[in-house]
Every structure is written in C-alpha cells, then in structure tokens.
Design a protein around this motif. Sequence first.
Motif: not given
Length: 482
Positions: A154-156, A164-177
């Motif tokens: 999310m920070v990246a 906002l798009s970065g926060m939501l996409l980062g949240y999904a990426i971190g959770t999935g990994v």
Amino acid sequence: MRLGQTSIVYLFSKIAGSLIGFLATIYFTRTLGEEVYGFYAITLALVSWLGIVKSIGFGQAIVKRMSESEESDAYLAAGTAVKAVLTALVGLGVILFRDQVNAYVGRPVAEFVVLLLVVSIFSGLVNSALKGSHRVHIYAPLGTGKQAARNLAMVALVFIGWELSGMLLGYAIGTGVIAVIGFAYVRPSLAIPRWRHVRGLFDFAKYSWLGSMRKKVFSDMDIIVLGLFVPAGLTGVYAIAYTLGKFLDIFGSAIRTTLFPELSKRSAAGDDEMVRTLTNDAITYAGLFLIPGIVGSAVIGDRLMRIYGDGFAIGAQVLTILLVGILAYSYNKQLLNTLNGIDRPDLAFRANAVFIGANLVLNIALVYTIGWIGAAIATATSAGIGLVVGYRYASTHVAFAVPYGEMGRQWIAALCMGVIVYVARELGEANFGWIDAYNAVFVVGLVGLGAAVYFTLLLGISARFRTTVADNLPFEVPLLGR
C-alpha cells in the motif's frame, strides 16, 4: 492462568502487526488526508459486510469441526465448496450493481470490492484451517506478515501516486501473498466431501453465522451508517479512533483465539472443571489493556489522535466512548466463546441477535439525530446490552465466577496511572514549548510512562497477576515468585 507459548506467540505477533499498521496508517492519513482514508474505510466495511453473505458462519464451523474430528480435510473441502459458490454469486451481484456501489462509497471502487472479496475468502479459509488444526502459533506470525505485506504494498503504491486505488490494490496483494504461504503450511490432503460433512458444518453454522455477523456489526456497522449520513472525512476520523481502540483488545483476542480449540476439546471430553477454569481466566484478563486504555484516552486522547494529523484531534471523545464499548464487547466475546466451545451455538445465536438488533437500531437513530458521536454511543450501548445477555446464558451452563477483585485491581492501577500521566502532561505543556512541534515524541513518552506505572502497580497489588507473569516467562524472576 498459564497462557503458554502459543498464546504468547500470538500476542506478540499481533502487537508487531498492529505497530506496522499504526506507522503505515500515519503515512496514509498525513499524505492523503481524512477524506481519502474515509473512502478507504467505507470500502473495506462494505467488503466485510458482503463477506457475511458468502461466509454464513462457515469459518467458525470449519475451526470447530476440524478441531474435534479426524476428517479435518473433508470438512475443509466442504467449507471451501460452499464458500466458492456463494462468493461467486455475491461478486456477480456487485458487478451488476456497480453504479449503486460506486455512488454509495463516493469513488469508483466496484471492481476493487470484488477483488478484495475473493482474496478475503481465500485468506479466511486458510486462517480457519490453521486454527482448526491447532496451528495458532503459525497463524499468528502469518497475521503479522499479512499486515507487513499489505502495508508495504500500500505504501509503495500510494508513494507513486495511486492514492485510494493504491491502498485498495496493495491491501489485496498483501492479503493474497500471505494466504498462499499459509496454504502451504496447511497442506491439506485431497478429500472429496460427503453430504454429511456439509451437514456437520451447517449444524454448527446455522447458529454461529450470527456470531460472524456480530463481529461485522461491531466492527463495521457504524462505518456503514456513517457512510450514509456524514462526510467521508468524519468517517475517516472515526475509523482511526476505532482502529486505535481495537489495538488495545489484542490481549483479549489472543486469549479467545488460543482458548477456543481447547474449550472445544475439553468440552467434548466432558472436562467441565477445565472449561470453568478457562472461562474464569479469559474474563480475568480480557480488560488487561483496555481498562488503562480507557483512562489513558480520557487524559491524552486528543494528542494521540493528533499524531495522524491535526484534523484527527476531534476524534478524542469518540475514542474514549469506543474504548468503553470495546471493553464490554471483549468480555461478551469471551462468554460467547465459551458457549460456542461447549457446543451451544444456539445460545450464542440468541445473544448475538439481541446485540445486532440493538446496534442496528441505535446506530441509525443516533447517527441520524446527533451525528457521528452517536455511532460511538450506539456501539458502546449495544455492547453493554450484549454483555448482559451473554452473561445470563453463559452463567447458566458454566459455573464460572466473575473475578470482580481482579478487575477492581486493574481499575485501581489504571486510575492511579491516569493521575500520574495527567500531571506529567500538565507539567510538560507548561514548561516545554517544543512539545506541540514534537507531539508524537511527547505522546510516546506519556504512553510509556503510563504503561510502566500501570503494570508496576498491578504487579504490586495483584498476586494472581504476579503468578500469571511468572508462569509464562521463560526465566525465573525471584521477586515475582512461582
């Protein structure tokens, strides 16, 4: 009470994860402001509520059946199949009604909602499998890893300007990994579930689904209602206050997560005395951090909220009210944890129904009439109502004793701490002009002082707390005794 290595690992893992989230959230709020954070909070709350529809309590049912059965893989497969079908239906509904979803949130987020929904399902299944197979010591560090992975992504993405798009996409990426890593630990065998496995899950889930909804109601109902009636900026401030409050429930969460499989196992074996002991221990320490948190927020809540940005200081009053509600809710969850552990989800269902009904009615009525503070009052009041009902049911079936003495000593230590922190704040503000410019440093100092005073006093006045600390340290401390 001997929490043991499993609970200690869970506790410190959760603390580490929360600290990572705390630092990342400060970056988000100071970079994007309270309004964008409000959009983010509303989106996650919506995903959480849609998740109720697809889970219908099967997460807790998977933990229950896996913890007590030799056919754990079959129960996991049955739960996965049911969740996959329901998730597909909910995701299709979001796509069909994307315009309404986007209008409610205030930003075009429908596709992110579907992505987060799918990822959260997979992550939830992995978490249930880890807990149901008594791998809480693995689940907890992975939770910390998930926090770290989410926030790093999310920070990246926010840093490069995705907001906002970065926060939501980062949240999904971190959770999935992290969910993929957790799945590797579970390593379930291929099993074809039979109808009896689905029925076994449903027999528990038909009552426990309301427990899942209870969690979402307490965590997200106020955010959902605020999204209807107040600006996104105030919703963002409220979400930060709630996040701070939940941080102090870490110890209670550690107890609940660790004890549920043990409660289930002991109850199935007919060990009523151990069930009673575990329930007593859970209630004794549910408020260990929350009680001083309430006192501390009343003394320095405005400065604590200001760390996130000057616009967040208005949330100090909300923070204190929410902490009172979280304390009542934490006690209630310990009691309902016991009811589910002794396989009486029907009683937990009734208690949850009362809480949910009260929370829904109070949130809508109070937010509409008195604004965003009404959401905090509604949350605290409904938590108190739920506690009364939960106590009535739990005390009827488990002969536990409310540890009024221990809770009283925790309040005494907290109030003394509050006086000392208040004096320290007054002296600091009167004599050091640099404090406003370095508010975060001042707050950290006050929090550290408060924690030292509280735990020192509690060790001095509570023999039971001294014994608990001594029993769970990996080394001898002569002053504590054994």
